[in-house]
Write an enzyme that holds these catalytic residues in place. Structure first.
Site, PDB file in Angstrom:
ATOM      1  N   GLU A 180      -9.069 -13.018  -7.419  1.00  0.00           N
ATOM      2  CA  GLU A 180      -7.693 -12.505  -7.356  1.00  0.00           C
ATOM      3  C   GLU A 180      -6.719 -13.643  -7.068  1.00  0.00           C
ATOM      4  O   GLU A 180      -5.622 -13.693  -7.618  1.00  0.00           O
ATOM      5  CB  GLU A 180      -7.552 -11.459  -6.243  1.00  0.00           C
ATOM      6  CG  GLU A 180      -8.335 -10.198  -6.471  1.00  0.00           C
ATOM      7  CD  GLU A 180      -8.005  -9.138  -5.420  1.00  0.00           C
ATOM      8  OE1 GLU A 180      -6.867  -9.083  -4.927  1.00  0.00           O
ATOM      9  OE2 GLU A 180      -8.916  -8.357  -5.079  1.00  0.00           O
ATOM     10  N   ASN A 222       1.585  -6.143 -10.238  1.00  0.00           N
ATOM     11  CA  ASN A 222       0.723  -5.766  -9.114  1.00  0.00           C
ATOM     12  C   ASN A 222      -0.661  -6.355  -9.352  1.00  0.00           C
ATOM     13  O   ASN A 222      -1.115  -6.440 -10.495  1.00  0.00           O
ATOM     14  CB  ASN A 222       0.623  -4.231  -9.065  1.00  0.00           C
ATOM     15  CG  ASN A 222      -0.282  -3.723  -7.964  1.00  0.00           C
ATOM     16  OD1 ASN A 222      -0.236  -4.200  -6.842  1.00  0.00           O
ATOM     17  ND2 ASN A 222      -1.111  -2.743  -8.288  1.00  0.00           N
ATOM     18  N   SER A 274      -7.398  -6.861 -11.740  1.00  0.00           N
ATOM     19  CA  SER A 274      -6.406  -6.844 -12.819  1.00  0.00           C
ATOM     20  C   SER A 274      -5.031  -7.165 -12.256  1.00  0.00           C
ATOM     21  O   SER A 274      -4.705  -6.774 -11.134  1.00  0.00           O
ATOM     22  CB  SER A 274      -6.325  -5.445 -13.454  1.00  0.00           C
ATOM     23  OG  SER A 274      -7.589  -4.993 -13.902  1.00  0.00           O
ATOM     24  N   LEU A 293       0.693   5.325 -10.900  1.00  0.00           N
ATOM     25  CA  LEU A 293      -0.032   4.440  -9.979  1.00  0.00           C
ATOM     26  C   LEU A 293      -1.091   3.612 -10.715  1.00  0.00           C
ATOM     27  O   LEU A 293      -1.981   4.170 -11.361  1.00  0.00           O
ATOM     28  CB  LEU A 293      -0.706   5.285  -8.883  1.00  0.00           C
ATOM     29  CG  LEU A 293      -1.539   4.505  -7.859  1.00  0.00           C
ATOM     30  CD1 LEU A 293      -0.654   3.628  -6.997  1.00  0.00           C
ATOM     31  CD2 LEU A 293      -2.371   5.460  -7.011  1.00  0.00           C
ATOM     32  N   ASP A 294      -0.981   2.302 -10.602  1.00  0.00           N
ATOM     33  CA  ASP A 294      -1.928   1.360 -11.220  1.00  0.00           C
ATOM     34  C   ASP A 294      -2.094   1.638 -12.720  1.00  0.00           C
ATOM     35  O   ASP A 294      -3.168   1.382 -13.293  1.00  0.00           O
ATOM     36  CB  ASP A 294      -3.300   1.415 -10.515  1.00  0.00           C
ATOM     37  CG  ASP A 294      -3.189   1.072  -9.028  1.00  0.00           C
ATOM     38  OD1 ASP A 294      -2.390   0.191  -8.683  1.00  0.00           O
ATOM     39  OD2 ASP A 294      -3.886   1.708  -8.219  1.00  0.00           O
ATOM     40  N   HIS A 323      -4.564  -5.594  -8.594  1.00  0.00           N
ATOM     41  CA  HIS A 323      -5.371  -4.421  -8.234  1.00  0.00           C
ATOM     42  C   HIS A 323      -6.849  -4.773  -8.376  1.00  0.00           C
ATOM     43  O   HIS A 323      -7.263  -5.342  -9.388  1.00  0.00           O
ATOM     44  CB  HIS A 323      -5.014  -3.259  -9.171  1.00  0.00           C
ATOM     45  CG  HIS A 323      -5.789  -2.012  -8.866  1.00  0.00           C
ATOM     46  ND1 HIS A 323      -5.492  -1.204  -7.793  1.00  0.00           N
ATOM     47  CD2 HIS A 323      -6.860  -1.454  -9.479  1.00  0.00           C
ATOM     48  CE1 HIS A 323      -6.348  -0.196  -7.758  1.00  0.00           C
ATOM     49  NE2 HIS A 323      -7.185  -0.321  -8.771  1.00  0.00           N
ATOM     50  N   MET A 338       0.817  -1.212   0.000  1.00  0.00           N
ATOM     51  CA  MET A 338       0.000   0.000   0.000  1.00  0.00           C
ATOM     52  C   MET A 338       0.851   1.263   0.000  1.00  0.00           C
ATOM     53  O   MET A 338       0.646   2.169   0.803  1.00  0.00           O
ATOM     54  CB  MET A 338      -0.944  -0.015   1.204  1.00  0.00           C
ATOM     55  CG  MET A 338      -1.857  -1.229   1.245  1.00  0.00           C
ATOM     56  SD  MET A 338      -2.835  -1.431  -0.251  1.00  0.00           S
ATOM     57  CE  MET A 338      -4.015  -0.121  -0.001  1.00  0.00           C
ATOM     58  N   ARG A 339       1.815   1.323  -0.914  1.00  0.00           N
ATOM     59  CA  ARG A 339       2.631   2.525  -1.002  1.00  0.00           C
ATOM     60  C   ARG A 339       2.765   2.944  -2.463  1.00  0.00           C
ATOM     61  O   ARG A 339       2.813   2.098  -3.353  1.00  0.00           O
ATOM     62  CB  ARG A 339       4.035   2.272  -0.441  1.00  0.00           C
ATOM     63  CG  ARG A 339       4.070   2.134   1.062  1.00  0.00           C
ATOM     64  CD  ARG A 339       5.469   1.823   1.529  1.00  0.00           C
ATOM     65  NE  ARG A 339       6.442   2.832   1.128  1.00  0.00           N
ATOM     66  CZ  ARG A 339       6.685   3.967   1.777  1.00  0.00           C
ATOM     67  NH1 ARG A 339       6.024   4.235   2.890  1.00  0.00           N
ATOM     68  NH2 ARG A 339       7.584   4.821   1.345  1.00  0.00           N
ATOM     69  N   ILE A 340       2.834   4.254  -2.656  1.00  0.00           N
ATOM     70  CA  ILE A 340       3.132   4.781  -3.984  1.00  0.00           C
ATOM     71  C   ILE A 340       4.647   4.746  -4.137  1.00  0.00           C
ATOM     72  O   ILE A 340       5.383   5.132  -3.222  1.00  0.00           O
ATOM     73  CB  ILE A 340       2.568   6.208  -4.118  1.00  0.00           C
ATOM     74  CG1 ILE A 340       1.044   6.129  -4.095  1.00  0.00           C
ATOM     75  CG2 ILE A 340       3.065   6.881  -5.384  1.00  0.00           C
ATOM     76  CD1 ILE A 340       0.342   7.468  -4.030  1.00  0.00           C
TER      77      ILE A 340
HETATM   78  C1  GRF Z   1      -6.189  -7.087  -2.633  1.00  0.00           C
HETATM   79  O1  GRF Z   1      -7.538  -6.779  -2.834  1.00  0.00           O
HETATM   80  C2  GRF Z   1      -5.346  -6.544  -3.752  1.00  0.00           C
HETATM   81  O2  GRF Z   1      -6.008  -6.548  -4.978  1.00  0.00           O
HETATM   82  C3  GRF Z   1      -5.111  -5.133  -3.317  1.00  0.00           C
HETATM   83  O3  GRF Z   1      -4.970  -5.197  -1.929  1.00  0.00           O
HETATM   84  C4  GRF Z   1      -5.632  -6.344  -1.434  1.00  0.00           C
HETATM   85  C5  GRF Z   1      -4.604  -7.142  -0.718  1.00  0.00           C
HETATM   86  O4  GRF Z   1      -5.152  -8.253  -0.050  1.00  0.00           O
HETATM   87  N1  GRF Z   1      -3.977  -4.565  -4.035  1.00  0.00           N
HETATM   88  P1  GRF Z   1      -4.195  -9.324   0.580  1.00  0.00           P
HETATM   89  O5  GRF Z   1      -3.239  -8.598   1.532  1.00  0.00           O
HETATM   90  O6  GRF Z   1      -3.455 -10.020  -0.508  1.00  0.00           O
HETATM   91  O7  GRF Z   1      -5.089 -10.251   1.341  1.00  0.00           O
END
Ligand code: GRF
Length: 222
Positions: free
Chosen positions: A178, A111, A140, A148-149, A113, A94-96
């Site tokens: 995912e 990544n 994705s 970013l993304d 997302h 969770m970092r840019i």
């Molecule tokens: C997931 O939804 C991922 O797509 C997003 O952050 C969440 C991470 O979940 N980037 P986890 O830590 O893998 O359980």
């Protein structure tokens, strides 16, 4: 004995680590990767505990000890390189990231997302999909660029949005997708079937015009 070369992989994760767990399970089921390192910006990240339990080397690196974001990112990425990783997977990191850290890893960093990119880069993707009245949502996997993304999208998984769905409903229903999408995309990279070239993504030697789509456990051309 499996004589296939294993792709050395490092994973960056800030939190829960369920996508990391999906990669660990896939590895245990034969995905040809060698998980060299799991690193986090949060000492307490459950992802680190999952890695420890699986016998994977971990690194908790606190950004508070660095003067700038760039200093932190460069040190983190130096350590990732030292692990021998040739692919870096961002799984809920969770970092840019600073462009100077990202650029040497172009084509070697992906990544996951929770949106159908290019829709909803950044945070609160489920909320934004609901607010927009979307009937379809998804996740994705993309190559990481300094935007970013914003890097080239490799593959997507889609779910329907149902009447009455909340943010939490969407998050919960999307997550298992995912968990299939990320290992499937990593598998194509590890098998040498998918690459980022100067012209864009090449899949089996052919330019990929649209992101691959998850169909069951398999990624298919759209
Ligand atoms: C997931 O939804 C991922 O797509 C997003 O952050 C969440 C991470 O979940 N980037 P986890 O830590 O893998 O359980």
């Amino acid at each position: 004995m499996n004589t296939r070369a294993l792709l050395p992989v490092a994973v960056l994760a800030s939190g829960r680590g369920s996508n990391l767990q999906a990669l660990i399970r896939a590895r245990d089921a034969g995905l040809p990767i060698d998980l060299r390192l799991v690193a986090s910006d949060r000492t307490e990240a459950p992802a680190l505990r999952h890695a420890e339990a699986a016998g994977i080397a971990t690194l908790a690196l606190d950004p508070a000890g660095y003067a700038t974001r760039r200093d932190y990112d460069l040190d983190l990425f130096r350590r990732v390189a030292e692990s021998g990783a040739q692919l870096l997977v961002l799984a809920g990191f969770m970092r840019i990231l600073d462009a100077d850290a990202v650029n040497p890893w172009r084509g070697r960093m992906v990544n996951v997302h929770p949106s159908l990119l290019p829709k909803y880069r950044g945070l609160h993707t489920h909320r934004r999909a609901l607010e927009a009245g979307d009937t379809e949502h998804g996740a994705s996997v993309h190559f990481v660029s300094p935007e970013l993304d914003g890097g080239p999208v490799i593959a997507q998984a889609r779910i329907d949005v149902r009447p009455g769905d909340t943010e939490a409903d969407l998050a919960e229903r999307l997550l298992p997708f995912e968990h299939r999408l990320l290992p499937a995309a990593v598998a194509l990279i590890a098998d040498g079937r998918l690459k980022l070239t100067a012209q864009g993504i090449a899949f089996d030697g052919t330019p990929l015009r649209q992101p691959l789509q998850l169909d069951g456990e398999t990624l298919r051309i759209a």
